[in-house]
Design a protein around this motif. Structure first.
Motif, PDB file in Angstrom:
ATOM      1  N   THR A  33      23.590  30.195  -3.649  1.00 23.54           N
ATOM      2  CA  THR A  33      22.385  29.370  -3.552  1.00 23.54           C
ATOM      3  C   THR A  33      22.153  28.597  -4.842  1.00 23.54           C
ATOM      4  OG1 THR A  33      21.392  30.937  -2.002  1.00 23.54           O
ATOM      5  CG2 THR A  33      19.901  29.404  -3.098  1.00 23.54           C
ATOM      6  N   ALA A  34      22.380  29.238  -5.973  1.00 21.42           N
ATOM      7  CA  ALA A  34      22.192  28.567  -7.267  1.00 21.42           C
ATOM      8  C   ALA A  34      23.164  27.399  -7.424  1.00 21.42           C
ATOM      9  CB  ALA A  34      22.372  29.574  -8.408  1.00 21.42           C
ATOM     10  N   ILE A  35      24.415  27.605  -7.032  1.00 18.85           N
ATOM     11  CA  ILE A  35      25.410  26.529  -7.114  1.00 18.85           C
ATOM     12  C   ILE A  35      24.998  25.372  -6.208  1.00 18.85           C
ATOM     13  CG2 ILE A  35      27.797  25.896  -6.539  1.00 18.85           C
ATOM     14  CD1 ILE A  35      28.525  28.823  -7.445  1.00 18.85           C
ATOM     15  N   ARG A  36      24.612  25.689  -4.983  1.00 16.33           N
ATOM     16  CA  ARG A  36      24.165  24.670  -4.033  1.00 16.33           C
ATOM     17  C   ARG A  36      22.970  23.898  -4.605  1.00 16.33           C
ATOM     18  NH1 ARG A  36      21.407  26.221   1.757  1.00 16.33           N
ATOM     19  NH2 ARG A  36      20.890  24.125   2.393  1.00 16.33           N
ATOM     20  N   THR A  37      22.064  24.607  -5.231  1.00 21.95           N
ATOM     21  CA  THR A  37      20.859  23.985  -5.775  1.00 21.95           C
ATOM     22  C   THR A  37      21.188  23.005  -6.894  1.00 21.95           C
ATOM     23  OG1 THR A  37      19.581  25.947  -5.168  1.00 21.95           O
ATOM     24  CG2 THR A  37      18.610  24.479  -6.805  1.00 21.95           C
ATOM     25  N   VAL A  38      22.140  23.357  -7.747  1.00 22.01           N
ATOM     26  CA  VAL A  38      22.549  22.447  -8.827  1.00 22.01           C
ATOM     27  C   VAL A  38      23.118  21.151  -8.243  1.00 22.01           C
ATOM     28  CG1 VAL A  38      24.209  22.123 -10.704  1.00 22.01           C
ATOM     29  CG2 VAL A  38      22.894  24.242 -10.554  1.00 22.01           C
ATOM     30  N   VAL A  39      23.934  21.280  -7.210  1.00 25.80           N
ATOM     31  CA  VAL A  39      24.502  20.088  -6.570  1.00 25.80           C
ATOM     32  C   VAL A  39      23.391  19.214  -6.000  1.00 25.80           C
ATOM     33  CG1 VAL A  39      25.970  19.271  -4.677  1.00 25.80           C
ATOM     34  CG2 VAL A  39      26.706  21.213  -6.078  1.00 25.80           C
ATOM     35  N   ILE A  40      22.448  19.833  -5.304  1.00 28.83           N
ATOM     36  CA  ILE A  40      21.329  19.088  -4.725  1.00 28.83           C
ATOM     37  C   ILE A  40      20.498  18.431  -5.819  1.00 28.83           C
ATOM     38  CG2 ILE A  40      19.164  19.325  -3.429  1.00 28.83           C
ATOM     39  CD1 ILE A  40      20.651  21.632  -1.891  1.00 28.83           C
ATOM     40  N   LEU A  41      20.256  19.167  -6.895  1.00 24.30           N
ATOM     41  CA  LEU A  41      19.494  18.640  -8.020  1.00 24.30           C
ATOM     42  C   LEU A  41      20.142  17.385  -8.592  1.00 24.30           C
ATOM     43  CD1 LEU A  41      17.092  19.324 -10.029  1.00 24.30           C
ATOM     44  CD2 LEU A  41      18.850  20.421 -11.420  1.00 24.30           C
ATOM     45  N   LEU A  42      21.445  17.442  -8.808  1.00 26.32           N
ATOM     46  CA  LEU A  42      22.161  16.284  -9.357  1.00 26.32           C
ATOM     47  C   LEU A  42      22.102  15.085  -8.406  1.00 26.32           C
ATOM     48  CD1 LEU A  42      25.282  18.104 -10.865  1.00 26.32           C
ATOM     49  CD2 LEU A  42      23.331  17.112 -12.106  1.00 26.32           C
ATOM     50  N   SER A  78      13.724  30.034   1.354  1.00 27.46           N
ATOM     51  CA  SER A  78      14.390  29.785   2.632  1.00 27.46           C
ATOM     52  C   SER A  78      15.903  29.793   2.464  1.00 27.46           C
ATOM     53  CB  SER A  78      13.923  28.439   3.201  1.00 27.46           C
ATOM     54  OG  SER A  78      14.685  28.082   4.330  1.00 27.46           O
ATOM     55  N   TRP A  79      16.401  29.107   1.453  1.00 26.43           N
ATOM     56  CA  TRP A  79      17.845  29.031   1.219  1.00 26.43           C
ATOM     57  C   TRP A  79      18.433  30.393   0.885  1.00 26.43           C
ATOM     58  CZ3 TRP A  79      18.173  24.155  -2.385  1.00 26.43           C
ATOM     59  CH2 TRP A  79      17.890  23.014  -1.632  1.00 26.43           C
ATOM     60  N   ILE A  80      17.723  31.154   0.062  1.00 26.39           N
ATOM     61  CA  ILE A  80      18.211  32.490  -0.303  1.00 26.39           C
ATOM     62  C   ILE A  80      18.343  33.355   0.955  1.00 26.39           C
ATOM     63  CG2 ILE A  80      17.525  34.637  -1.460  1.00 26.39           C
ATOM     64  CD1 ILE A  80      16.433  32.763  -3.737  1.00 26.39           C
ATOM     65  N   CYS A  81      17.321  33.323   1.790  1.00 26.02           N
ATOM     66  CA  CYS A  81      17.353  34.103   3.034  1.00 26.02           C
ATOM     67  C   CYS A  81      18.410  33.568   3.993  1.00 26.02           C
ATOM     68  CB  CYS A  81      15.981  34.093   3.699  1.00 26.02           C
ATOM     69  SG  CYS A  81      14.721  34.969   2.753  1.00 26.02           S
ATOM     70  N   ASP A  98      17.265  29.917  12.495  1.00 21.60           N
ATOM     71  CA  ASP A  98      16.699  29.191  11.360  1.00 21.60           C
ATOM     72  C   ASP A  98      15.881  27.997  11.857  1.00 21.60           C
ATOM     73  OD1 ASP A  98      16.556  28.397   8.452  1.00 21.60           O
ATOM     74  OD2 ASP A  98      17.688  26.696   9.228  1.00 21.60           O
ATOM     75  N   LYS A  99      16.308  27.406  12.935  1.00 26.46           N
ATOM     76  CA  LYS A  99      15.590  26.241  13.474  1.00 26.46           C
ATOM     77  C   LYS A  99      14.287  26.630  14.157  1.00 26.46           C
ATOM     78  CE  LYS A  99      18.567  23.692  11.707  1.00 26.46           C
ATOM     79  NZ  LYS A  99      18.383  23.776  10.273  1.00 26.46           N
ATOM     80  N   LEU A 100      14.010  27.930  14.213  1.00 25.55           N
ATOM     81  CA  LEU A 100      12.687  28.383  14.639  1.00 25.55           C
ATOM     82  C   LEU A 100      11.633  27.773  13.721  1.00 25.55           C
ATOM     83  CD1 LEU A 100      11.084  30.282  16.513  1.00 25.55           C
ATOM     84  CD2 LEU A 100      11.541  32.130  14.909  1.00 25.55           C
ATOM     85  N   SER A 101      12.071  27.335  12.536  1.00 28.84           N
ATOM     86  CA  SER A 101      11.168  26.665  11.601  1.00 28.84           C
ATOM     87  C   SER A 101      10.529  25.432  12.237  1.00 28.84           C
ATOM     88  CB  SER A 101      11.907  26.274  10.321  1.00 28.84           C
ATOM     89  OG  SER A 101      12.937  25.342  10.608  1.00 28.84           O
ATOM     90  N   VAL A 102      11.205  24.830  13.189  1.00 29.98           N
ATOM     91  CA  VAL A 102      10.645  23.658  13.881  1.00 29.98           C
ATOM     92  C   VAL A 102       9.369  24.057  14.624  1.00 29.98           C
ATOM     93  CG1 VAL A 102      11.042  21.947  15.696  1.00 29.98           C
ATOM     94  CG2 VAL A 102      12.887  22.530  14.103  1.00 29.98           C
ATOM     95  N   ALA A 103       9.461  25.129  15.404  1.00 32.76           N
ATOM     96  CA  ALA A 103       8.290  25.590  16.155  1.00 32.76           C
ATOM     97  C   ALA A 103       7.198  26.064  15.201  1.00 32.76           C
ATOM     98  CB  ALA A 103       8.687  26.702  17.116  1.00 32.76           C
TER      99      ALA A 103
END
Length: 138
Positions: A33-42, A78-81, A98-103
């Protein structure tokens, strides 16, 4: 035009699940998750600077900052979970649940943002909830 971005979001979210499932094999999900977050941040900051949007930071209010920070916290949790669920379960089960988040977003928007709810939206949300329950117990 909004629906094009929504469809692209769905496509990228689907790719996220597939790429993540392969990428987290044998990796601590918090590290992933941390690696993914750095990519998103950049990427996010590159877009902000490319568009010249950084100048708008001075106009943010306390409420803007508070709710953007809260949104960031919710996203991080959310990402960690999500990554932990992907590591333990099948993409074909985790991603739809995860798409239950829509409802949930529809319900929360009605309760807290006082958005109106049409019959179509209510039926759609109930179908999503029903589908998630089926997948959980399948």
């Amino acid at each position: 035009m909004w629906w094009i971005y929504a469809l692209l979001s769905a496509l990228f979210a689907a790719l996220t699940a597939i790429f993540a499932k392969v990428g987290i094999k044998g990796v601590d999900t918090d590290l992933a998750t941390a690696i993914r977050t750095v990519v998103i941040l950049l990427i996010a900051w590159a877009i902000v600077f490319f568009k010249g949007s950084a100048a708008g930071m001075g106009g943010l209010t306390k409420i803007n900052w508070t709710f953007l920070v809260l949104s960031g916290l919710a996203t991080g949790l959310s990402w960690i979970c999500y990554f932990k669920a992907l590591q333990l379960g099948k993409v074909s089960q985790v991603a739809p649940i995860d798409k239950l988040s829509v409802a949930l977003a529809i319900i929360l928007a009605v309760l807290f943002l006082k958005e109106s709810l049409s019959i179509k939206q209510a039926v759609g949300a109930l179908m999503i909830i029903g589908g998630s329950v089926v997948l959980i117990f399948a």
